[in-house]
Enzyme design. Structure first.
Site, PDB file in Angstrom:
ATOM      1  N   ASP A  55      -4.413 -15.170  -7.752  1.00 58.76           N
ATOM      2  CA  ASP A  55      -4.595 -16.257  -8.830  1.00 58.76           C
ATOM      3  C   ASP A  55      -5.340 -15.736 -10.224  1.00 58.76           C
ATOM      4  O   ASP A  55      -5.857 -14.606 -10.111  1.00 58.76           O
ATOM      5  CB  ASP A  55      -5.510 -17.157  -8.117  1.00 58.76           C
ATOM      6  CG  ASP A  55      -5.631 -18.360  -8.783  1.00 58.76           C
ATOM      7  OD1 ASP A  55      -4.959 -18.753  -9.625  1.00 58.76           O
ATOM      8  OD2 ASP A  55      -6.424 -19.288  -8.275  1.00 58.76           O
ATOM      9  N   GLU A 115      -1.598  12.730  23.614  1.00 59.99           N
ATOM     10  CA  GLU A 115      -2.557  11.746  24.213  1.00 59.99           C
ATOM     11  C   GLU A 115      -3.655  11.212  23.408  1.00 59.99           C
ATOM     12  O   GLU A 115      -4.250  10.137  23.698  1.00 59.99           O
ATOM     13  CB  GLU A 115      -3.038  12.161  25.548  1.00 59.99           C
ATOM     14  CG  GLU A 115      -3.813  13.508  25.382  1.00 59.99           C
ATOM     15  CD  GLU A 115      -2.885  14.744  25.334  1.00 59.99           C
ATOM     16  OE1 GLU A 115      -3.415  15.835  24.734  1.00 59.99           O
ATOM     17  OE2 GLU A 115      -1.679  14.708  25.347  1.00 59.99           O
ATOM     18  N   ASP A 156      -8.439 -18.134  -2.820  1.00 61.13           N
ATOM     19  CA  ASP A 156      -9.686 -18.492  -2.363  1.00 61.13           C
ATOM     20  C   ASP A 156      -9.683 -20.313  -1.946  1.00 61.13           C
ATOM     21  O   ASP A 156     -10.555 -20.772  -1.694  1.00 61.13           O
ATOM     22  CB  ASP A 156     -10.882 -18.354  -2.948  1.00 61.13           C
ATOM     23  CG  ASP A 156     -10.857 -18.831  -4.505  1.00 61.13           C
ATOM     24  OD1 ASP A 156      -9.880 -19.392  -4.758  1.00 61.13           O
ATOM     25  OD2 ASP A 156     -11.721 -18.848  -5.187  1.00 61.13           O
TER      26      ASP A 156
END
Length: 919
Positions: A394, A352, A662
């Site tokens: 990148d 639980e 970006d």
């Protein structure tokens, strides 16, 4: 006109009544291209009317002006219409949040068990089970509330902005209005261009858009230049759609109106000025969003992993509990007591605390990451961070310093040239599209602004914006009004395709094969020096031409190059080594050319002997692409679709893929990756697509994030392993004892209290230390490993449970129902202490307390629970729980049992690690 005014008046009345655009008439079906059935009828009719009327009608309807709203008008409308936000992005009301914290399989199961206990008049069991449900729900509610509030504060640091034109006075403002509206609007009052938070936009505002911008509201186009918008999020149409100023087609559907822009879409290329028609919940997107909620989303990989483990434990309970009921009912003859005992075992088998443990560990991870300048937009992404095997990134700004400097400006054959710098400066100064780092480096030569007499001798005529297919952009300027100059700059190969002559020693000469070879040799030499080369070309045109398009980019004269330097970051090589040491492979996906990419990669220690290019990928089938990804780490000259294809192929190979980007060209790959990572300075669409946002574009920050993600996962795994193994051992012990004892080995209430105390001891697990060895490689959910772990370690606790049974039976003569209180008290203490001890034994593959020590919160919590377990049978509360004081001779045996348990578990743990490993 009267129809539009009537509609807008209804618009205002509905807004005040809380039913803007007829919100009661919610759609009953999905929507797609050209569908107007998915939006309320009033909304559709209003937007269509604004699209099909004239610009003057639209301005009058929205009570706006040709030069935008004044600050006072905008402030008044913000109060009237509210912020430009969609409701589903706001935090849930407290009561709905509380319900979601309660609503999970384990709490629902416990509630059923509590109801059964109440119906069987077992008030004590009802109280204990109810307390467990309340405790689990409230802890999760409080923890998630804190996390959500922290996330809202963090998101405020990453607020997106829009460029808005507001009415003002002054010469500078007049120049801004002329630049963004066009020369045909000289008569308009001047305006100021402001960067405002998107949430502050109001109907009637004028906004300026360029490549990479998210459309922040429903708008009508007032001025546009080669404007292409990606509407896939709204229509499913994969190709960008061109938008125009002209009034819409009366026969076309809402989504086909060429002069309407919709919230949630994004600008792919071109520029525009647009009139805001509707914001927030009143927009087309906002209205449709009311039909969706977070619960409608498909489970993430993390959620699927948690669910698989949860159902493994539930299935185990469904099999074992009936056995407990049958054995006790058959051997004791009291089926009611057997049922209550089986009910208690079911509660004990239910993990639980799992929802609370998961939430707490993720929330703690989010807070720690925020201190390291990492903003977590979605908590589940933290685990994906830890599971990441491949990071695609990148080159610019991650491996390099992202501080471009203009290093050289040369003619076509490599000699320094001031003329080339002049043309490049004119191009960068007059363009209104996406100003990149190269343009900023050129514009740093501010001395040219005065020497060129820009305001006196030059006037902008037109612009051909950049796009990712042409990879170039042009501006057209009028010099002293006697002729026009089209000045173009862009990637070398794309520029050579539109040049027919070269400027050599002041003369324009044909671009023949010999000169073309010399040009390529010059640019390659510059590239080999690690310079980014941009070609500059121009041509003179007649002053009578006023409108230009991509077709005019032909027969240009190549005048030279501007070459830029972006040196590697000092930390790049170290970061790549750290990621590799933690099992994360870095691949470079860049749109830059292969020569510059190879030079940078070599400087940071990446193997770039063979670089795969975008054109090569175009010719590959999926199998060839898969082989290329396995054999190579650097990919250059990629388009956005190339990046997306490579990411999807990596995922198809079973890899957990992260993508760091970006730019607008990174958005498809960000969405395709398991975990999209962007930065605060990214374009809007990239930040929107990302799961995690970095406030510092640094690979070392990523390495810290990966480690924190693995620590978070490791702590969740600790609880699951502890719960699974101890539950299995307890049930096995119960079955053996029930078969031979004339009474229950433990009363239902005692079993519930023991389970409650044990669960409380694990609340501090999210704050535990994690061994460095456990974060060296990616971690994934593996239900099969959990099952194997449960079966391997569960019987160990049963061995010492049976030892305790023998101790109480033979040494302390607890053999009859009259002595069952002593027997049950002895096993209560042993069971609780061994369960709590296992927390320390299983939390680490090392020798606990000697080679690896738990964090102070976990030490304090487990120590306190063990102390309660020892004191409870001897306290005034012992009678309430039907426990009794244990004899003095019991305690040495208890120490021996605990010591033997620790030694045997440690020995078998080493055997398990040698055979199966330790994730």
């Amino acid at each position: 006109m009267s129809l539009l005014n009537a509609w807008f008046n209804a618009f205002l009345r509905s807004r005040r009544a809380g039913n803007l655009f007829g919100r009661r008439a919610m759609p009953e079906a999905g929507y797609g291209r050209g569908s107007t059935q998915a939006a309320p009828a009033t909304l559709t009719a209003g937007l269509l009317a604004l699209a099909q009327g004239s610009e003057a009608d639209a301005l009058a309807t929205l009570q706006s002006h040709v030069d935008g709203l004044s600050p006072h008008e905008a402030e008044e409308r913000l109060l009237r219409f509210g912020p430009n936000e969609v409701d589903h992005e706001k935090p849930l009301p407290w009561w709905r949040h509380l319900w979601q914290c309660y609503r999970n399989p384990f709490n629902l199961l416990l509630t059923v068990l509590a109801a059964v206990s109440w119906l069987t008049e077992d008030a004590k069991a009802t109280v204990v089970i109810g307390a467990m449900v309340v405790l689990s729900t409230l802890i999760r509610f409080v923890q998630e509330g804190r996390s959500n509030r922290a996330a809202e504060r963090l998101k405020a640091l990453v607020g997106n902005t829009a460029r808005v034109l507001r009415r003002a006075a002054g010469t500078e403002a007049a120049e801004v209005a002329d630049q963004y509206f066009g020369a045909q609007l000289h008569s308009r009052r001047p305006a100021r261009l402001l960067d405002l938070p998107i949430r502050d936009l109001v109907p009637g505002d004028h906004i300026v858009l360029s490549a990479g911008d998210m459309i922040p509201a429903d708008c009508r186009v007032l001025a546009a230049k080669d404007l292409f918008v990606a509407q896939a999020a709204m229509t499913g149409e994969s190709l960008p759609v061109e938008k125009f100023v002209q009034a819409g087609n009366a026969e076309a559907g809402l989504m086909e109106q060429a002069n309407l822009l919709f919230m949630g879409t994004n600008v792919v290329s071109g520029t525009a000025t647009a009139l805001v028609l509707a914001t927030g919940n009143n927009s087309y997107f906002g209205t449709l969003a009311q039909r969706s909620s977070a619960s409608d989303r498909a489970p993430t990989a993390f959620q699927a992993g948690v669910n698989s483990v949860s159902w493994l434990l539930i299935r185990f309970a469904l099999v074992m509990v009936p056995f407990v009921l049958l054995v006790n009912g058959w051997t004791k003859g009291d089926w009611t007591e057997a049922f209550l005992f089986a009910l208690s075992v079911a509660v004990g088998l239910t993990p639980e605390m799992l929802p609370m443990i998961v939430t707490s560990t993720l929330a703690k991870g989010a807070v720690l990451l925020s201190r390291r300048k990492v903003i977590v937009k979605r908590l589940d992404a933290i685990q994906n961070f830890g599971a990441m095997e491949v990071l695609c990134t990148d080159k610019t700004g991650t491996l390099t310093q992202d501080k471009i400097a203009l290093e050289r400006h040369t003619d076509v054959f490599g000699q320094d040239s001031e003329d080339v710098l002049t043309f490049a400066y004119l191009n960068s100064h007059f363009q209104t599209g996406l100003i990149n780092l190269l343009d900023r480096a050129v514009l740093e030569h501010v001395e040219l602004q005065s020497s060129l007499r820009l305001s006196q001798d030059y006037r902008k005529v037109d612009e051909i914006p950049f796009d990712f297919e042409r990879r170039r952009m042009s501006v057209v300027v009028s010099e002293r009004e006697d002729h026009h100059e089209l000045i173009c700059k862009g990637a070398v190969e794309e520029m050579l395709a539109v040049c027919s002559t070269v400027r050599e020693n002041g003369q324009d000469m044909p671009l023949d094969e010999q000169r073309l070879a010399r040009v390529r040799q010059t640019t390659e030499e510059l590239n080999e020096q690690g310079l980014r080369v941009v070609a500059v070309a121009m041509k003179e045109t007649a002053a009578s031409q006023s409108v230009y398009s991509q077709a005019d980019e032909r027969d240009l004269t190549l005048v030279g190059y501007v070459a830029f330097l972006d040196p590697p970051k000092e930390s790049a090589a170290q970061a790549l080594q750290a990621l590799a040491a933690h099992g994360v492979e870095v691949k470079v996906f860049t749109g830059d050319n292969e020569l510059v990419t190879a030079r940078v990669c070599a400087q940071v220690g990446l193997d770039a002997d063979t670089i795969v290019t975008g054109p090569q990928i175009e010719r590959m089938d999926d199998a060839a692409v898969a082989r290329a990804l396995q054999e190579h780490r650097v990919f250059a000259r990629l388009t956005p679709l190339h990046k997306e294809r490579l990411v999807r192929e990596l995922r198809a190979q079973g890899k957990v893929v992260g993508f760091l980007g970006d730019g607008i060209n990174d958005a498809p790959a960000l969405r395709a990756a398991d975990i999209g990572i962007s930065v605060d300075s990214a374009v809007d669409i990239a930040k929107e697509a990302a799961d995690i946002i970095l406030l510092e574009k640094n690979l070392m920050v990523l390495e810290e994030g990966v480690i924190q993600g693995r620590r978070t996962f490791s702590n969740m795994l600790k609880y699951i392993r502890m719960t699974a193994s101890s539950n299995f051992g307890n049930v096995f012990s119960v079955l053996v004892a029930s078969a031979f004892l004339p009474f229950l080995p433990m009363l239902p209430l005692q079993l519930l209290v023991q389970n409650l105390l044990y669960d409380i001891s694990q609340i501090a697990i999210p704050f535990d230390n994690v061994d460095e060895e456990l974060v060296r490689k990616p971690l994934k959910w593996n239900p099969a490993d959990i099952g194997r772990f449960m079966v391997f370690f569960g019987p160990i606790s049963s061995i010492f449970d049976l030892s305790c049974f023998a101790l109480m039976w033979y040494v302390f003569d607890a053999r009859t129902p009259a002595d069952q209180g002593l027997f049950q008290s002895g096993w209560f203490v042993v069971g609780l202490l061994t369960q709590t001890l296992i927390v320390h034994m299983i939390r680490t593959p090392k020798v606990p307390f000697l080679q690896s020590i738990a964090a102070p919160p976990l030490l304090l919590m487990t120590g306190a629970i063990m102390a309660i377990g020892v004191i409870l049978p001897m306290s005034p509360l012992a009678g309430y729980f039907k426990l009794q004081a244990l004899p003095a001779g019991y305690w040495p045996f208890l120490v021996a049992i605990l010591f033997g348990y620790a030694v045997l578990t440690t020995a078998l743990k080493k055997l398990y690690i040698r055979r199966y490993g330790w994730q």
